[in-house]
Design a protein around this motif. Structure first.
Motif, PDB file in Angstrom:
ATOM      1  N   GLN A  68      -7.556   2.068   3.716  1.00 50.88           N
ATOM      2  CA  GLN A  68      -7.612   3.471   3.346  1.00 50.88           C
ATOM      3  C   GLN A  68      -6.432   3.806   2.421  1.00 50.88           C
ATOM      4  OE1 GLN A  68      -5.718   6.385   4.615  1.00 50.88           O
ATOM      5  NE2 GLN A  68      -7.235   7.747   5.571  1.00 50.88           N
ATOM      6  N   PRO A  69      -6.576   4.804   1.541  1.00 50.19           N
ATOM      7  CA  PRO A  69      -5.522   5.042   0.540  1.00 50.19           C
ATOM      8  C   PRO A  69      -4.154   5.407   1.098  1.00 50.19           C
ATOM      9  CG  PRO A  69      -7.188   6.789   0.518  1.00 50.19           C
ATOM     10  CD  PRO A  69      -7.746   5.670   1.313  1.00 50.19           C
ATOM     11  N   ASN A  70      -4.084   5.847   2.362  1.00 49.95           N
ATOM     12  CA  ASN A  70      -2.774   6.161   2.939  1.00 49.95           C
ATOM     13  C   ASN A  70      -2.088   4.953   3.556  1.00 49.95           C
ATOM     14  OD1 ASN A  70      -2.815   8.978   2.338  1.00 49.95           O
ATOM     15  ND2 ASN A  70      -4.275   9.274   4.013  1.00 49.95           N
ATOM     16  N   HIS A  71      -2.693   3.773   3.425  1.00 48.72           N
ATOM     17  CA  HIS A  71      -2.147   2.574   4.072  1.00 48.72           C
ATOM     18  C   HIS A  71      -2.038   1.407   3.081  1.00 48.72           C
ATOM     19  CE1 HIS A  71      -2.380   4.329   8.127  1.00 48.72           C
ATOM     20  NE2 HIS A  71      -3.428   4.957   7.641  1.00 48.72           N
ATOM     21  N   LEU A  72      -1.655   1.717   1.870  1.00 50.01           N
ATOM     22  CA  LEU A  72      -1.558   0.680   0.841  1.00 50.01           C
ATOM     23  C   LEU A  72      -0.169   0.041   0.761  1.00 50.01           C
ATOM     24  CD1 LEU A  72      -3.496   2.492  -2.039  1.00 50.01           C
ATOM     25  CD2 LEU A  72      -4.372   0.766  -0.451  1.00 50.01           C
ATOM     26  N   HIS A  73       0.809   0.639   1.419  1.00 50.65           N
ATOM     27  CA  HIS A  73       2.164   0.107   1.336  1.00 50.65           C
ATOM     28  C   HIS A  73       2.298  -1.142   2.216  1.00 50.65           C
ATOM     29  CE1 HIS A  73       1.744   3.319   4.301  1.00 50.65           C
ATOM     30  NE2 HIS A  73       2.523   2.597   5.088  1.00 50.65           N
ATOM     31  N   ASP A  74       3.130  -2.051   1.790  1.00 47.02           N
ATOM     32  CA  ASP A  74       3.461  -3.274   2.546  1.00 47.02           C
ATOM     33  C   ASP A  74       2.254  -4.184   2.795  1.00 47.02           C
ATOM     34  OD1 ASP A  74       6.127  -2.434   2.733  1.00 47.02           O
ATOM     35  OD2 ASP A  74       5.726  -1.302   4.570  1.00 47.02           O
ATOM     36  N   LEU A  75       1.250  -4.121   1.932  1.00 46.71           N
ATOM     37  CA  LEU A  75       0.127  -5.041   2.077  1.00 46.71           C
ATOM     38  C   LEU A  75       0.527  -6.432   1.611  1.00 46.71           C
ATOM     39  CD1 LEU A  75      -2.918  -2.966   0.759  1.00 46.71           C
ATOM     40  CD2 LEU A  75      -2.526  -3.724   3.113  1.00 46.71           C
ATOM     41  N   PRO A  76       0.112  -7.485   2.325  1.00 45.96           N
ATOM     42  CA  PRO A  76       0.392  -8.845   1.856  1.00 45.96           C
ATOM     43  C   PRO A  76      -0.430  -9.158   0.606  1.00 45.96           C
ATOM     44  CG  PRO A  76      -1.067  -8.917   3.750  1.00 45.96           C
ATOM     45  CD  PRO A  76      -0.651  -7.481   3.592  1.00 45.96           C
ATOM     46  N   GLY A  77      -0.011 -10.161  -0.119  1.00 45.84           N
ATOM     47  CA  GLY A  77      -0.688 -10.505  -1.356  1.00 45.84           C
ATOM     48  C   GLY A  77      -2.139 -10.910  -1.177  1.00 45.84           C
ATOM     49  N   ASP A  78      -2.492 -11.405   0.012  1.00 51.98           N
ATOM     50  CA  ASP A  78      -3.866 -11.864   0.238  1.00 51.98           C
ATOM     51  C   ASP A  78      -4.722 -10.828   0.968  1.00 51.98           C
ATOM     52  OD1 ASP A  78      -2.732 -11.948   2.775  1.00 51.98           O
ATOM     53  OD2 ASP A  78      -3.696 -13.853   3.321  1.00 51.98           O
ATOM     54  N   TRP A  79      -4.355  -9.548   0.883  1.00 52.24           N
ATOM     55  CA  TRP A  79      -5.059  -8.534   1.689  1.00 52.24           C
ATOM     56  C   TRP A  79      -6.542  -8.473   1.389  1.00 52.24           C
ATOM     57  CZ3 TRP A  79      -7.599  -4.289  -0.318  1.00 52.24           C
ATOM     58  CH2 TRP A  79      -7.315  -3.944  -1.654  1.00 52.24           C
ATOM     59  N   ILE A  80      -6.909  -8.587   0.121  1.00 58.13           N
ATOM     60  CA  ILE A  80      -8.338  -8.484  -0.208  1.00 58.13           C
ATOM     61  C   ILE A  80      -9.102  -9.684   0.348  1.00 58.13           C
ATOM     62  CG2 ILE A  80      -8.280  -9.612  -2.473  1.00 58.13           C
ATOM     63  CD1 ILE A  80     -10.190  -6.358  -1.726  1.00 58.13           C
ATOM     64  N   ASP A  81      -8.447 -10.854   0.397  1.00 55.44           N
ATOM     65  CA  ASP A  81      -9.092 -12.034   0.978  1.00 55.44           C
ATOM     66  C   ASP A  81      -9.232 -11.888   2.488  1.00 55.44           C
ATOM     67  OD1 ASP A  81      -9.457 -13.441  -1.430  1.00 55.44           O
ATOM     68  OD2 ASP A  81      -7.370 -14.094  -1.394  1.00 55.44           O
ATOM     69  N   GLN A  82      -8.259 -11.239   3.121  1.00 57.14           N
ATOM     70  CA  GLN A  82      -8.379 -10.982   4.561  1.00 57.14           C
ATOM     71  C   GLN A  82      -9.566 -10.064   4.849  1.00 57.14           C
ATOM     72  OE1 GLN A  82      -5.067 -10.270   7.163  1.00 57.14           O
ATOM     73  NE2 GLN A  82      -3.569 -10.895   5.606  1.00 57.14           N
ATOM     74  N   ILE A  83      -9.742  -9.036   4.036  1.00 54.54           N
ATOM     75  CA  ILE A  83     -10.889  -8.132   4.226  1.00 54.54           C
ATOM     76  C   ILE A  83     -12.194  -8.889   3.980  1.00 54.54           C
ATOM     77  CG2 ILE A  83     -12.040  -6.063   3.344  1.00 54.54           C
ATOM     78  CD1 ILE A  83      -9.567  -5.480   5.044  1.00 54.54           C
ATOM     79  N   ARG A  84     -12.200  -9.747   2.964  1.00 56.30           N
ATOM     80  CA  ARG A  84     -13.394 -10.547   2.673  1.00 56.30           C
ATOM     81  C   ARG A  84     -13.764 -11.430   3.861  1.00 56.30           C
ATOM     82  NH1 ARG A  84     -11.783 -12.473  -1.610  1.00 56.30           N
ATOM     83  NH2 ARG A  84     -13.049 -11.386  -3.190  1.00 56.30           N
ATOM     84  N   ARG A  85     -12.769 -12.070   4.466  1.00 60.42           N
ATOM     85  CA  ARG A  85     -13.053 -12.939   5.621  1.00 60.42           C
ATOM     86  C   ARG A  85     -13.556 -12.122   6.810  1.00 60.42           C
ATOM     87  NH1 ARG A  85      -8.357 -15.574   3.588  1.00 60.42           N
ATOM     88  NH2 ARG A  85      -6.988 -14.484   5.065  1.00 60.42           N
ATOM     89  N   LEU A  86     -12.943 -10.977   7.068  1.00 60.84           N
ATOM     90  CA  LEU A  86     -13.406 -10.135   8.168  1.00 60.84           C
ATOM     91  C   LEU A  86     -14.843  -9.661   7.936  1.00 60.84           C
ATOM     92  CD1 LEU A  86     -10.253  -7.916   8.787  1.00 60.84           C
ATOM     93  CD2 LEU A  86     -11.256  -9.526  10.418  1.00 60.84           C
ATOM     94  N   ALA A  87     -15.158  -9.373   6.696  1.00 54.33           N
ATOM     95  CA  ALA A  87     -16.486  -8.845   6.374  1.00 54.33           C
ATOM     96  C   ALA A  87     -17.599  -9.870   6.575  1.00 54.33           C
ATOM     97  CB  ALA A  87     -16.513  -8.330   4.936  1.00 54.33           C
ATOM     98  N   ALA A  88     -17.237 -11.128   6.743  1.00 56.16           N
ATOM     99  CA  ALA A  88     -18.250 -12.158   6.995  1.00 56.16           C
ATOM    100  C   ALA A  88     -18.801 -12.086   8.411  1.00 56.16           C
ATOM    101  CB  ALA A  88     -17.655 -13.542   6.735  1.00 56.16           C
ATOM    102  N   HIS A  89     -18.109 -11.368   9.294  1.00 56.09           N
ATOM    103  CA  HIS A  89     -18.578 -11.254  10.677  1.00 56.09           C
ATOM    104  C   HIS A  89     -19.918 -10.508  10.697  1.00 56.09           C
ATOM    105  CE1 HIS A  89     -18.793 -10.060  14.891  1.00 56.09           C
ATOM    106  NE2 HIS A  89     -17.861 -10.973  15.136  1.00 56.09           N
TER     107      HIS A  89
END
Length: 263
Positions: A68-89
């Motif tokens: 969410q746009p209020n939680h963009l700070h301190d994201l790791p560099g691989d955040w989009i890949d983490q979301i991609r992996r979770l979305a496979a569930h």
């Protein structure tokens, strides 16, 4: 007595610490009230992981993952890949909640825009709908969706007027209505509820937030979805019993993976 209704709460946060003492009881109360399925929404990496874990633990719970746009700070560099992996569930039914928030403005608009577009692209890559958070940024949100959206999608806790609603509908989005629909002064929202096409409306609690009348100001929970459904039905000159099957089908169309699971 268990309700004969069949409703789906399209947006809630049961992983919130506010439910730590009675989470299972809250889910059971919802089911008894006729809320047959609940969609747990992520808003950062931790809550997205928690959403998947909750969906694993409870048959009636499904998950949405995203930043969410209020939680963009301190994201790791691989955040989009983490979301991609979770979305496979298989119980993950959308990417969200994502969007723009110019009320809190915890990240600059340029950073919000970039994260929003990255997750819209991910949803398109995965063939998943998106759940949109927009606060004090409706025009900007619609502009991004017009440019980059991969439908279908859901406007979470829609709070705009009929003009904004029409723009969202033209983009193929569903309008999800929450507790403020039950407030007497929500005149513009009442107009949206009356005028929107029946097949483009959803309902949600956003629990533990936005508790409907007559429980305004209290911790919200999914069993109170019934109050929102009743108000929507009243505004449309129907009973909730008559409207509920339409809302059920709308939700299955909005979330195709949910349709596969629930039929």
């Amino acid at each position: 007595m268990k309700s004969t209704l069949r409703l789906i709460d399209t947006h809630l946060h049961l992983a919130s610490e506010q439910f730590n003492e009675d989470r299972s009881a809250v889910i059971l109360r919802a089911i008894d009230a006729g809320v047959a399925a609940m969609i747990e929404i992520g808003y950062d990496l931790a809550s997205s992981h928690a959403a998947v874990a909750l969906a694993n633990a409870h048959p009636a719970v499904f998950a949405v993952v995203g930043i969410q746009p209020n939680h963009l700070h301190d994201l790791p560099g691989d955040w989009i890949d983490q979301i991609r992996r979770l979305a496979a569930h298989p119980k993950v039914v959308a990417i969200g909640e994502i969007g723009l928030d110019y009320y809190w403005m915890k990240s600059p608009p340029s950073e919000q825009d970039a994260a929003f577009r990255a997750q819209l692209a991910l949803a398109g890559e995965l063939g998943l709908p998106v759940v949109i958070h927009s606060r004090d940024a409706m025009a900007e949100t619609i502009a991004v969706l017009r440019d980059a959206a991969r439908g279908p999608g859901i406007m979470h806790s829609f709070s705009g007027d009929w003009a904004a609603a029409q723009e969202c509908l033209e983009l193929g989005f569903y309008l999800s209505l929450s507790g403020p629909l039950t407030f007497p002064k929500s005149v513009a929202l009442h107009e949206v509820a009356r005028l929107a096409p029946a097949d483009r409306l959803l309902i949600e609690t956003d629990s533990p937030y936005l508790s409907p009348h007559p429980h305004r100001g209290q911790r919200n929970e999914p069993s109170r979805l019934v109050y929102i459904g009743q108000k929507l039905a009243e505004l449309r000159g129907q009973t909730l019993d008559a409207l509920a099957p339409q809302l059920w089908q709308n939700t299955l169309h909005a979330f195709p993976r949910l349709s596969t699971a629930l039929g």
